[in-house]
Scaffold this active site. Structure first.
Site, PDB file in Angstrom:
ATOM      1  N   THR A   1      39.370  37.357  45.040  1.00  0.00           N
ATOM      2  CA  THR A   1      39.824  38.609  44.427  1.00  0.00           C
ATOM      3  C   THR A   1      40.135  38.361  42.967  1.00  0.00           C
ATOM      4  O   THR A   1      40.577  37.272  42.585  1.00  0.00           O
ATOM      5  CB  THR A   1      41.056  39.199  45.125  1.00  0.00           C
ATOM      6  OG1 THR A   1      41.493  40.357  44.384  1.00  0.00           O
ATOM      7  CG2 THR A   1      42.202  38.222  45.190  1.00  0.00           C
TER       8      THR A   1
ATOM      9  N   CYS B   1      48.090  43.061  33.848  1.00  0.00           N
ATOM     10  CA  CYS B   1      47.429  42.167  34.803  1.00  0.00           C
ATOM     11  C   CYS B   1      48.294  40.959  35.153  1.00  0.00           C
ATOM     12  O   CYS B   1      48.004  40.243  36.103  1.00  0.00           O
ATOM     13  CB  CYS B   1      46.098  41.699  34.232  1.00  0.00           C
ATOM     14  SG  CYS B   1      44.787  42.885  34.512  1.00  0.00           S
TER      15      CYS B   1
ATOM     16  N   ARG C   1      46.167  42.358  44.752  1.00  0.00           N
ATOM     17  CA  ARG C   1      45.543  42.074  46.048  1.00  0.00           C
ATOM     18  C   ARG C   1      45.949  40.695  46.556  1.00  0.00           C
ATOM     19  O   ARG C   1      46.224  40.511  47.745  1.00  0.00           O
ATOM     20  CB  ARG C   1      44.014  42.161  45.917  1.00  0.00           C
ATOM     21  CG  ARG C   1      43.499  43.568  45.643  1.00  0.00           C
ATOM     22  CD  ARG C   1      41.985  43.571  45.481  1.00  0.00           C
ATOM     23  NE  ARG C   1      41.502  44.920  45.183  1.00  0.00           N
ATOM     24  CZ  ARG C   1      40.644  45.208  44.210  1.00  0.00           C
ATOM     25  NH1 ARG C   1      40.156  44.246  43.444  1.00  0.00           N
ATOM     26  NH2 ARG C   1      40.249  46.454  44.006  1.00  0.00           N
TER      27      ARG C   1
ATOM     28  N   SER D   1      27.867  47.510  32.780  1.00  0.00           N
ATOM     29  CA  SER D   1      27.681  47.109  34.169  1.00  0.00           C
ATOM     30  C   SER D   1      27.070  48.275  34.938  1.00  0.00           C
ATOM     31  O   SER D   1      27.175  49.443  34.547  1.00  0.00           O
ATOM     32  CB  SER D   1      29.012  46.701  34.807  1.00  0.00           C
ATOM     33  OG  SER D   1      29.802  47.845  35.093  1.00  0.00           O
TER      34      SER D   1
ATOM     35  N   ARG E   1      35.717  36.641  39.398  1.00  0.00           N
ATOM     36  CA  ARG E   1      35.461  37.496  38.232  1.00  0.00           C
ATOM     37  C   ARG E   1      34.003  37.923  38.206  1.00  0.00           C
ATOM     38  O   ARG E   1      33.171  37.420  38.937  1.00  0.00           O
ATOM     39  CB  ARG E   1      35.799  36.734  36.935  1.00  0.00           C
ATOM     40  CG  ARG E   1      37.287  36.513  36.672  1.00  0.00           C
ATOM     41  CD  ARG E   1      38.030  37.780  36.296  1.00  0.00           C
ATOM     42  NE  ARG E   1      37.298  38.645  35.383  1.00  0.00           N
ATOM     43  CZ  ARG E   1      37.190  38.448  34.061  1.00  0.00           C
ATOM     44  NH1 ARG E   1      37.788  37.419  33.498  1.00  0.00           N
ATOM     45  NH2 ARG E   1      36.513  39.290  33.314  1.00  0.00           N
ATOM     46  N   GLY E   2      33.686  38.838  37.301  1.00  0.00           N
ATOM     47  CA  GLY E   2      32.325  39.329  37.139  1.00  0.00           C
ATOM     48  C   GLY E   2      32.192  40.758  37.628  1.00  0.00           C
ATOM     49  O   GLY E   2      33.098  41.317  38.236  1.00  0.00           O
TER      50      GLY E   2
END
Length: 307
Positions: A127, A242, A132, A13, A149-150
């Site tokens: 988010t 997560c 968050r 990325s 996402r992404g």
């Protein structure tokens, strides 16, 4: 320094490449005669974009392929956003350096609204983080929170196409890519307590690469390392992943650290908070003490319901 060539593994990325190239530049400045190269890789976390991280294996999906490159010798070190590095690394790997922290706060990005408070009932906030999400839902129950996402550019594109009214991102990523002008509001830690390690970079090596430890040591920023040790100790004690809305944020105050942490229900219906100040030299002990305080206050039962 005996190493005359170093290869850095990173995700491909734009933000991850910036981070790797930042470390590359630091190493080239420290060791002008060393060849430092970047090896870009696509991870499983980058490929699975139709589900939230909490449902497909967590942030570890961003590091497994990079660890494979370390393991087989294709790379010497891997550069990660520290908040994406699992707190329990496999024994064959080691987190050997932590860079100076950038802004650790969360940021609100929106074309229409300057704050969460001014958004109307039913407005959509995006988010990728349960941490968050829980804090937004607690303070602004009138808003809809939807998964996002992404990579950073993908998320901003979804906002710009009108799929969301606002999104919440890490300020550090926006700053690193020169996108500070996209930030409408920086969220105070009291409103959105950051993730453990947010804003810092972590450098991972194979645990048996003792030749690299001294080479990479100058990259470590001691105050940030102490903060990270305290924050990651909270996460480790609580089994942070997560799947758990968990925040831990330490600030240096002279020779001491002020550590705040929370664990929450994803819907924000219950958030348990704890805070302590302790010596920076005993950062991990401070983190464990705050984690125990959270557990005593009911985090154990809350975590059991999430498990």
């Amino acid at each position: 320094m005996n190493t005359d060539r170093l290869i850095i593994a990173t995700r491909e990325s734009q933000l991850a490449m910036w981070q790797a190239e930042h470390v590359q530049a630091r190493l080239r400045a420290l060791y002008p005669h060393c060849t430092v190269e970047v090896l870009g890789m696509t991870t499983r976390g980058d490929r699975i974009l139709d589900r939230t991280l909490s449902k497909v294996g967590g942030k570890g999906l961003f590091v497994k392929e990079l660890e494979a490159a370390l393991h087989d010798g294709r790379a010497d070190l891997a550069v990660h956003s520290l908040k994406d590095v699992p707190v329990d690394l496999a024994p064959e790997f080691a987190l050997c350096a932590v860079t100076e922290r950038d802004d650790p706060r969360d940021a609100l990005v929106s074309q229409r609204y300057g704050s969460l408070a001014e958004m109307p009932p039913g407005a959509v906030v995006g988010t990728s983080s349960l941490r968050r999400e829980a804090q937004v839902r607690e303070r602004h129950p009138q808003l809809q929170v939807k998964p996002l996402r992404g990579n950073l550019q993908t998320r901003l594109g979804k906002l710009d196409r009108g799929e969301y009214d606002a999104i919440v991102l890490a300020a550090a990523g926006l700053r690193r890519l020169g996108l500070t002008d996209r930030i409408r509001m920086l969220l105070a830690p009291e409103d959105s307590l950051p993730a453990a390690g947010q804003g810092a970079l972590g450098i991972e090596i194979r645990a048996d690469r003792n030749d690299l430890r001294a080479v990479l040591a100058p990259l470590t920023h001691a105050p940030t390392m102490a903060q990270a040790l305290a924050e990651r100790a909270v996460s480790r004690r609580l089994g942070g992943s997560c799947q758990v809305p968990l925040a831990a944020y330490a600030q240096t105050q002279g020779d001491s650290l002020r550590l705040r942490a929370l664990v929450a229900m994803p819907d924000g219906s219950r958030i348990i908070r704890a805070e302590r100040v302790g010596p920076a030299a005993q950062a991990e002990a401070l983190g464990l003490a705050v984690a125990e305080e959270l557990l005593q206050a009911g985090a154990a039962d809350l975590l059991a319901t999430l498990g």
